[in-house]
Design an enzyme around this catalytic site. Structure first.
Site, mmCIF file in Angstrom:
data_model
loop_
_atom_site.group_PDB
_atom_site.id
_atom_site.type_symbol
_atom_site.label_atom_id
_atom_site.label_comp_id
_atom_site.label_asym_id
_atom_site.label_seq_id
_atom_site.Cartn_x
_atom_site.Cartn_y
_atom_site.Cartn_z
ATOM 1 N N GLY A 26 3.098 15.191 -135.830
ATOM 2 C CA GLY A 26 2.960 14.560 -134.513
ATOM 3 C C GLY A 26 2.700 13.065 -134.481
ATOM 4 O O GLY A 26 3.158 12.376 -133.574
ATOM 5 N N CYS B 59 4.525 21.966 -127.566
ATOM 6 C CA CYS B 59 4.382 21.977 -129.025
ATOM 7 C C CYS B 59 4.202 23.436 -129.412
ATOM 8 O O CYS B 59 3.415 24.153 -128.777
ATOM 9 C CB CYS B 59 3.155 21.159 -129.447
ATOM 10 S SG CYS B 59 2.693 21.374 -131.181
ATOM 11 N N HIS C 79 2.744 24.850 -131.755
ATOM 12 C CA HIS C 79 1.407 25.261 -132.209
ATOM 13 C C HIS C 79 0.522 25.693 -131.021
ATOM 14 O O HIS C 79 -0.407 26.480 -131.195
ATOM 15 C CB HIS C 79 0.687 24.106 -132.927
ATOM 16 C CG HIS C 79 1.083 23.928 -134.365
ATOM 17 N ND1 HIS C 79 2.276 23.366 -134.736
ATOM 18 C CD2 HIS C 79 0.436 24.236 -135.521
ATOM 19 C CE1 HIS C 79 2.346 23.325 -136.070
ATOM 20 N NE2 HIS C 79 1.238 23.843 -136.569
ATOM 21 N N CYS D 198 10.143 23.578 -133.644
ATOM 22 C CA CYS D 198 9.194 22.464 -133.618
ATOM 23 C C CYS D 198 9.738 21.417 -132.651
ATOM 24 O O CYS D 198 10.827 20.877 -132.873
ATOM 25 C CB CYS D 198 9.097 21.888 -135.030
ATOM 26 S SG CYS D 198 8.064 20.421 -135.169
ATOM 27 N N ASN D 199 9.005 21.150 -131.585
ATOM 28 C CA ASN D 199 9.463 20.157 -130.600
ATOM 29 C C ASN D 199 9.563 18.777 -131.242
ATOM 30 O O ASN D 199 10.482 18.016 -130.970
ATOM 31 C CB ASN D 199 8.481 20.070 -129.429
ATOM 32 C CG ASN D 199 8.405 21.353 -128.630
ATOM 33 O OD1 ASN D 199 8.979 21.469 -127.574
ATOM 34 N ND2 ASN D 199 7.696 22.339 -129.148
ATOM 35 N N ASP E 26 9.380 24.963 -138.998
ATOM 36 C CA ASP E 26 8.369 24.164 -138.289
ATOM 37 C C ASP E 26 7.580 23.352 -139.320
ATOM 38 O O ASP E 26 7.660 23.619 -140.518
ATOM 39 C CB ASP E 26 7.418 25.081 -137.500
ATOM 40 C CG ASP E 26 6.336 24.287 -136.761
ATOM 41 O OD1 ASP E 26 6.682 23.337 -136.035
ATOM 42 O OD2 ASP E 26 5.131 24.584 -136.927
#
Ligand code: DGL
Length: 261
Positions: free
Chosen positions: A43, A184, A186, A73-74, A10
């Site tokens: 992002g 996401c 996170h 991680c998207n 990530d």
């Protein structure tokens, strides 16, 4: 059978929410977690930049001898998963996508919200998925402004976190949305605050962590590369940032194991 670790990558701490689901579902598997840390957050960056970071990360994981890569991680998935699969055709590479499909299949109000980074929400991959599954469903897109920074700064339980979550998620309460997709990795760290903000509205919060772990389990069987069930799993954490960041990764991993979904 293969006792080599599964690599999880990530931009920073976020993939630990996927790491946790892998730990829970696959307790015999060794996991090597790479949290970039140096280039986080991803992002707001360009696709080319993110692709470069993802290639560097997978190169490192491959050097370390992993048997599979989970892009936890998207944002990196939307920017780079196709490139990674072309570059390492023999390595099983699992990507992460916001859980738009399950949300669309179960929404009663026909209105869902997806909370993700600006990059993910404007990516072709997201738009394709939304077009495929959300034909008759309205999708409200919300960027989690400042959310990644909160998690990277260990600030999930602060008044600032409450303020930013209320600002982004609060308006959804009166919009007729009944599913809120955390797109996401996170964001599950902020889940208790997010759930507090939407409490009583009937909005269900959904993330992809558990589904990805089930996909990994399926692939381990399919390629016959699962660890032996009497093997002692080894957990390792590496980063492109400094040793202090690596220590924080370890501490965060321990903490997230104790937070319920
Ligand atoms: N955790 C990442 C994701 O799933 C991205 C966070 C970031 O670096 O912006 O999208």
């Amino acid at each position: 059978m293969n006792n080599a670790p599964i690599g999880v990558y990530d931009s920073g701490f976020g993939g630990l929410s996927v790491w946790r689901e892998l730990r829970r579902l696959l307790p015999h598997e060794s996991l090597l977690y790479l949290g970039d840390g140096k280039n986080c957050p991803y992002g707001g960056r360009s696709r080319t930049e993110i692709e470069g970071f993802a290639i560097e990360a997978v190169e490192r994981l491959v050097e370390e001898g992993v048997k599979m890569v989970v892009v936890g991680c998207n944002t990196a998935t939307t920017a780079a998963v196709e490139t990674l699969r072309k570059r390492w055709p023999d390595m099983p590479i699992v990507g992460l996508e916001p859980a738009v499909k399950p949300a669309c299949l179960t929404t009663a109000s026909r209105k869902i919200a997806v909370l993700a980074t600006a990059h993910s929400l404007s990516s072709d991959m997201f738009l394709d998925t939304a077009a495929r599954y959300a034909e008759d469903v309205e999708v409200v897109k919300v960027v989690g402004e400042g959310f990644v920074e909160l998690v990277e700064g260990d600030m999930e339980c602060t008044a600032e976190a409450e303020r930013l979550v209320r600002k982004a998620v609060g308006p959804l309460v009166s919009m007729g949305v009944d599913k809120l997709v955390l797109g996401c990795t996170h964001y599950p760290f902020l889940r208790p605050t997010i759930e507090r903000v939407v409490a009583g509205s009937g909005i269900e919060v959904i993330d992809s962590g558990a589904a990805v772990a089930r996909r990994v389990e399926w692939l381990l069987e399919r390629y016959d590369i699962a660890a032996e069930c009497d093997s002692q799993p080894v957990m390792r954490f590496i980063t492109f940032a400094d040793e202090g960041y690596r220590h924080r990764l370890e501490a965060k991993a321990e903490r997230i194991m104790n937070i319920d979904r």
